[in-house]
Design a protein around this motif. Structure first.
Motif, PDB file in Angstrom:
ATOM      1  N   SER A   1      -3.654  -9.246  -7.634  1.00 53.11           N
ATOM      2  CA  SER A   1      -2.490  -9.133  -6.744  1.00 53.11           C
ATOM      3  C   SER A   1      -2.909  -8.707  -5.340  1.00 53.11           C
ATOM      4  O   SER A   1      -2.186  -8.949  -4.367  1.00 53.11           O
ATOM      5  CB  SER A   1      -1.487  -8.109  -7.296  1.00 53.11           C
ATOM      6  N   GLU A   2      -4.077  -8.042  -5.246  1.00 54.71           N
ATOM      7  CA  GLU A   2      -4.582  -7.502  -3.979  1.00 54.71           C
ATOM      8  C   GLU A   2      -3.588  -6.557  -3.319  1.00 54.71           C
ATOM      9  O   GLU A   2      -3.577  -6.385  -2.103  1.00 54.71           O
ATOM     10  CB  GLU A   2      -4.969  -8.632  -3.015  1.00 54.71           C
ATOM     11  N   ASN A   3      -2.734  -5.952  -4.146  1.00 59.19           N
ATOM     12  CA  ASN A   3      -1.756  -4.984  -3.656  1.00 59.19           C
ATOM     13  C   ASN A   3      -2.217  -3.593  -4.105  1.00 59.19           C
ATOM     14  O   ASN A   3      -2.042  -3.219  -5.266  1.00 59.19           O
ATOM     15  CB  ASN A   3      -0.363  -5.299  -4.223  1.00 59.19           C
ATOM     16  N   GLU A   4      -2.832  -2.860  -3.184  1.00 59.48           N
ATOM     17  CA  GLU A   4      -3.435  -1.576  -3.537  1.00 59.48           C
ATOM     18  C   GLU A   4      -2.399  -0.570  -4.041  1.00 59.48           C
ATOM     19  O   GLU A   4      -2.700   0.269  -4.893  1.00 59.48           O
ATOM     20  CB  GLU A   4      -4.182  -0.997  -2.327  1.00 59.48           C
ATOM     21  N   PHE A   5      -1.180  -0.636  -3.518  1.00 57.30           N
ATOM     22  CA  PHE A   5      -0.135   0.293  -3.971  1.00 57.30           C
ATOM     23  C   PHE A   5       0.149   0.099  -5.452  1.00 57.30           C
ATOM     24  O   PHE A   5       0.186   1.060  -6.233  1.00 57.30           O
ATOM     25  CB  PHE A   5       1.139   0.084  -3.149  1.00 57.30           C
ATOM     26  N   LEU A   6       0.335  -1.160  -5.867  1.00 61.56           N
ATOM     27  CA  LEU A   6       0.631  -1.444  -7.271  1.00 61.56           C
ATOM     28  C   LEU A   6      -0.576  -1.150  -8.163  1.00 61.56           C
ATOM     29  O   LEU A   6      -0.428  -0.630  -9.270  1.00 61.56           O
ATOM     30  CB  LEU A   6       1.075  -2.892  -7.436  1.00 61.56           C
ATOM     31  N   ILE A   7      -1.763  -1.484  -7.686  1.00 59.17           N
ATOM     32  CA  ILE A   7      -2.986  -1.221  -8.453  1.00 59.17           C
ATOM     33  C   ILE A   7      -3.139   0.272  -8.705  1.00 59.17           C
ATOM     34  O   ILE A   7      -3.389   0.716  -9.836  1.00 59.17           O
ATOM     35  CB  ILE A   7      -4.231  -1.772  -7.711  1.00 59.17           C
ATOM     36  N   ASN A   8      -2.982   1.070  -7.654  1.00 58.23           N
ATOM     37  CA  ASN A   8      -3.139   2.524  -7.791  1.00 58.23           C
ATOM     38  C   ASN A   8      -2.015   3.141  -8.618  1.00 58.23           C
ATOM     39  O   ASN A   8      -2.219   4.157  -9.288  1.00 58.23           O
ATOM     40  CB  ASN A   8      -3.200   3.176  -6.413  1.00 58.23           C
ATOM     41  N   ALA A   9      -0.827   2.541  -8.562  1.00 60.95           N
ATOM     42  CA  ALA A   9       0.289   3.044  -9.373  1.00 60.95           C
ATOM     43  C   ALA A   9       0.068   2.754 -10.849  1.00 60.95           C
ATOM     44  O   ALA A   9       0.425   3.553 -11.719  1.00 60.95           O
ATOM     45  CB  ALA A   9       1.601   2.413  -8.901  1.00 60.95           C
ATOM     46  N   LEU A  10      -0.538   1.602 -11.157  1.00 59.38           N
ATOM     47  CA  LEU A  10      -0.765   1.217 -12.549  1.00 59.38           C
ATOM     48  C   LEU A  10      -1.929   1.970 -13.177  1.00 59.38           C
ATOM     49  O   LEU A  10      -1.882   2.308 -14.369  1.00 59.38           O
ATOM     50  CB  LEU A  10      -1.035  -0.294 -12.629  1.00 59.38           C
ATOM     51  N   LYS A  11      -2.953   2.250 -12.394  1.00 57.38           N
ATOM     52  CA  LYS A  11      -4.211   2.769 -12.953  1.00 57.38           C
ATOM     53  C   LYS A  11      -4.030   3.970 -13.884  1.00 57.38           C
ATOM     54  O   LYS A  11      -4.571   3.961 -15.006  1.00 57.38           O
ATOM     55  CB  LYS A  11      -5.180   3.102 -11.823  1.00 57.38           C
ATOM     56  N   PRO A  12      -3.297   5.026 -13.520  1.00 55.96           N
ATOM     57  CA  PRO A  12      -3.166   6.158 -14.453  1.00 55.96           C
ATOM     58  C   PRO A  12      -2.250   5.875 -15.637  1.00 55.96           C
ATOM     59  O   PRO A  12      -2.334   6.554 -16.663  1.00 55.96           O
ATOM     60  CB  PRO A  12      -2.597   7.277 -13.575  1.00 55.96           C
TER      61      PRO A  12
END
Length: 226
Positions: A145-156
């Protein structure tokens, strides 16, 4: 040692804890020792403490004075909240990835290889590795997605989902994530945004449905073992 070095070390410890959860080497309620981990990873207790604090902020660890840091215990309510949140985030991820594929014809071969690995590990009864591979699929999809906000929100949320599964998963379930992951990729390849989102939502619903919240005395079992 400059700030960038410290940041890298903290992130390495965070990922180390994530991997230990993915492979089921860390159980809910386990107490973590700053000194032991610092020695094992050849770093300082201060760096470990900062990583633990970051994991506490993410909701992975809990802290009590005079008791230290523990891997969190996931309640039924928390487990359901985790998957509700994942549905919101991952529906957005799938929408972005499918729209990107519509415009750019993304290379999805690495995701298909990930799914093949999942199936192999599952059929080989290498359960810890299988779980990690299944988690990697969701994180690798998010990366597209290259969307850092969504990536960082999903990671934990991924390790929190694993902790919930460690407590509540029905050991007799026949659920296999790789089958539904394949369907998801085929739907993304069809470039139908609505269908792709629905497939992801159904998949996450199934992940929640295999949790057995009627299991009793689970907490005592885990805490006694730790």
């Amino acid at each position: 040692m400059d700030k960038n070095d410290l940041f890298t070390l903290e992130d390495n410890i965070v990922n180390f804890i994530f991997d230990a959860i993915f492979t089921k080497n860390l159980q809910p309620g386990t107490k973590l020792s700053e000194s032991v981990l610092a020695k094992e990873l050849n770093t300082s207790r201060d760096v470990v403490r900062k990583a633990f604090s970051k994991l506490q902020t993410m909701g992975i660890l809990s802290y009590k004075k005079n008791q230290g840091f523990h891997v969190v215990w996931i309640s039924e309510e928390n487990a359901k909240d985790i998957f509700t949140t994942r549905k919101i985030i991952e529906a957005g991820i799938v929408e972005i990835v499918t729209k990107r594929h519509l415009k750019e014809n993304l290379d999805l071969s690495s995701l298909l290889e990930n799914i093949d690995t999942e199936e192999y590990l599952k059929l080989s009864h290498r359960n810890g590795e299988y779980v990690k591979s299944s988690c990697d699929f969701h994180l690798n999809l998010a990366a597209l997605s290259e969307n850092e906000f969504l990536i960082n929100a999903l990671k934990p949320l991924i390790p929190l989902s694993i902790l919930a599964a460690l407590i509540y998963e029905d050991e007799n379930t026949e659920f296999s994530s790789y089958d539904e992951h394949r369907v998801l990729i085929e739907t993304i390849k069809s470039k139908n945004v609505s269908n792709a989102k629905n497939v992801m939502l159904e998949h996450l619903d199934h992940c929640l449905e295999v949790l057995d919240f009627d299991i009793t005395n689970k907490k005592n079992k885990f805490l006694f073992a730790n």
